[in-house]
Design a protein around this motif. Sequence first.
Motif, short mmCIF file in Angstrom:
data_model
loop_
_atom_site.label_atom_id
_atom_site.label_comp_id
_atom_site.label_asym_id
_atom_site.label_seq_id
_atom_site.Cartn_x
_atom_site.Cartn_y
_atom_site.Cartn_z
N THR A 183 0.86 -1.19 0.00
CA THR A 183 0.00 0.00 0.00
C THR A 183 0.89 1.23 0.00
O THR A 183 2.09 1.15 0.34
CB THR A 183 -0.92 0.05 1.24
OG1 THR A 183 -0.14 0.40 2.39
CG2 THR A 183 -1.61 -1.29 1.47
N GLU A 207 0.48 11.07 -5.30
CA GLU A 207 -0.98 11.06 -5.21
C GLU A 207 -1.54 9.68 -5.57
O GLU A 207 -1.24 9.14 -6.64
CB GLU A 207 -1.57 12.12 -6.15
CG GLU A 207 -1.12 13.54 -5.82
CD GLU A 207 -1.57 14.54 -6.85
OE1 GLU A 207 -2.65 15.14 -6.67
OE2 GLU A 207 -0.84 14.73 -7.85
N GLU A 209 -5.22 6.94 -5.10
CA GLU A 209 -6.66 6.86 -4.85
C GLU A 209 -7.07 5.40 -4.86
O GLU A 209 -6.62 4.63 -5.72
CB GLU A 209 -7.44 7.65 -5.90
CG GLU A 209 -8.94 7.69 -5.67
CD GLU A 209 -9.67 8.49 -6.73
OE1 GLU A 209 -10.73 8.01 -7.21
OE2 GLU A 209 -9.18 9.57 -7.10
N HIS A 210 -7.94 5.02 -3.92
CA HIS A 210 -8.41 3.63 -3.85
C HIS A 210 -9.85 3.63 -3.37
O HIS A 210 -10.17 4.22 -2.34
CB HIS A 210 -7.52 2.83 -2.89
CG HIS A 210 -7.70 1.34 -2.99
ND1 HIS A 210 -7.44 0.64 -4.17
CD2 HIS A 210 -8.13 0.42 -2.10
CE1 HIS A 210 -7.68 -0.64 -3.96
NE2 HIS A 210 -8.11 -0.80 -2.73
N ASN A 211 -10.71 2.99 -4.17
CA ASN A 211 -12.14 2.97 -3.86
C ASN A 211 -12.70 4.38 -3.67
O ASN A 211 -13.52 4.63 -2.79
CB ASN A 211 -12.41 2.13 -2.61
CG ASN A 211 -12.09 0.66 -2.81
OD1 ASN A 211 -12.23 0.13 -3.92
ND2 ASN A 211 -11.64 -0.01 -1.75
N GLY A 212 -12.22 5.30 -4.50
CA GLY A 212 -12.73 6.67 -4.46
C GLY A 212 -12.14 7.54 -3.37
O GLY A 212 -12.52 8.70 -3.24
N ARG A 213 -11.23 7.02 -2.59
CA ARG A 213 -10.65 7.78 -1.48
C ARG A 213 -9.22 8.19 -1.83
O ARG A 213 -8.36 7.33 -2.05
CB ARG A 213 -10.67 6.95 -0.20
CG ARG A 213 -12.06 6.54 0.24
CD ARG A 213 -12.03 5.72 1.51
NE ARG A 213 -11.49 6.47 2.63
CZ ARG A 213 -11.34 5.97 3.86
NH1 ARG A 213 -11.68 4.70 4.10
NH2 ARG A 213 -10.86 6.72 4.82
N PRO A 214 -8.94 9.51 -1.89
CA PRO A 214 -7.60 9.97 -2.23
C PRO A 214 -6.63 9.83 -1.06
O PRO A 214 -7.03 9.86 0.12
CB PRO A 214 -7.81 11.44 -2.59
CG PRO A 214 -9.02 11.84 -1.79
CD PRO A 214 -9.89 10.62 -1.72
N LEU A 215 -5.36 9.67 -1.39
CA LEU A 215 -4.32 9.57 -0.38
C LEU A 215 -3.04 10.17 -0.95
O LEU A 215 -2.58 9.76 -2.01
CB LEU A 215 -4.09 8.11 0.02
CG LEU A 215 -2.89 7.84 0.94
CD1 LEU A 215 -3.13 8.47 2.30
CD2 LEU A 215 -2.64 6.33 1.06
N ASN A 216 -2.47 11.15 -0.26
CA ASN A 216 -1.20 11.75 -0.65
C ASN A 216 -0.12 11.31 0.32
O ASN A 216 -0.34 11.29 1.54
CB ASN A 216 -1.29 13.26 -0.66
CG ASN A 216 -2.16 13.78 -1.80
OD1 ASN A 216 -2.67 13.00 -2.60
ND2 ASN A 216 -2.32 15.08 -1.90
N TRP A 265 -3.65 1.46 -6.98
CA TRP A 265 -3.81 2.74 -6.29
C TRP A 265 -3.62 3.93 -7.24
O TRP A 265 -3.59 5.09 -6.77
CB TRP A 265 -2.79 2.84 -5.16
CG TRP A 265 -3.07 1.91 -4.01
CD1 TRP A 265 -2.75 0.58 -3.91
CD2 TRP A 265 -3.74 2.24 -2.79
NE1 TRP A 265 -3.17 0.06 -2.73
CE2 TRP A 265 -3.78 1.05 -2.00
CE3 TRP A 265 -4.30 3.41 -2.27
CZ2 TRP A 265 -4.35 1.02 -0.73
CZ3 TRP A 265 -4.86 3.38 -1.01
CH2 TRP A 265 -4.90 2.20 -0.26
#
Length: 297
Positions: A183, A207, A209-216, A265
């Motif tokens: 991950t 940047e 994104e997984h299942n519509g959720r962004p993560l930086n 991702w």
Amino acid sequence: MQRDELGDLIGFLAVAEERSFTRAAARIGTSQSSLSHTIRRLEERMGVRLLTRTTRNVAPTEAGEQLAQTLRPAFNEIRARLDSITALRKKPAGAIRITSSRHATETILMPAAMRLMADYPDIMVEISIEGRLTDLVAERYDAGVRLGERVEKDMIAIKIGPELRMAVVGSPDYFARNPKPATPHDLTQHVCINLRLPTLGGLYAWEFEHNGRPLNVRVDGQFTCNDAPMIVRAAVNGLGLACLPDDQFDDLIAQGRLIRVLEDWCPPFPGYHLYYPSRRQVSPAFELFVEALRTRG
């Protein structure tokens, strides 16, 4: 308005935009001494100082900046209308100035520009490669190319490229020494190659994104660079993981010289758009360039 008055205004705007008598004189085809005399004559006629001069710099005063802001859109409109008159010629002609990133230039603009110039020898194309966002009107560009999500709302935007995806990659040698991340959170345990952003000078936060959720994710490593090809080379040489648009790595992945990770991702995002001010009247040459971009292949 007398002819010399119009020439004085043209000379002043050139100096105000170039911030240099040398560059301005070359731009309008006159001598520095003649241009200096032109500015003095204009200042005397208007009764106000328009430029601040030092041994190293030339800059508009407050009055000069107001005059430049007044003249710029008027002269741009004149130029656009003159360009439109060339449409009456049998062969389309004119100059097109575009600001773009290196990646967009290499993958999209240059192939279209080469076809256009081959078909229309009287059309000239100038591309300025920059990472920063540019004031098209102030810097006299016809258009710019940026990612769709970065185009300002008051601009006309035309999609000229497919959706893009980021890719995280590392060399086989690197993964022989380190486990593959499962991950993006695992990246904090890896050596990563940072990209220095040309806009504000900060480091790019990777940047995801997984299942519509962004993560930086802010990453660390020994090597930082503002040039994508150099980052690719560093990744191939095992200096760490890299994150760039996936087409930068396609051939190297196919050759087995790089290994892609965290693909789930990295969803697609809007690709490159050509943008220009909504109030701008486009020239026939520019219209042909847009058409070449739309039909690229």
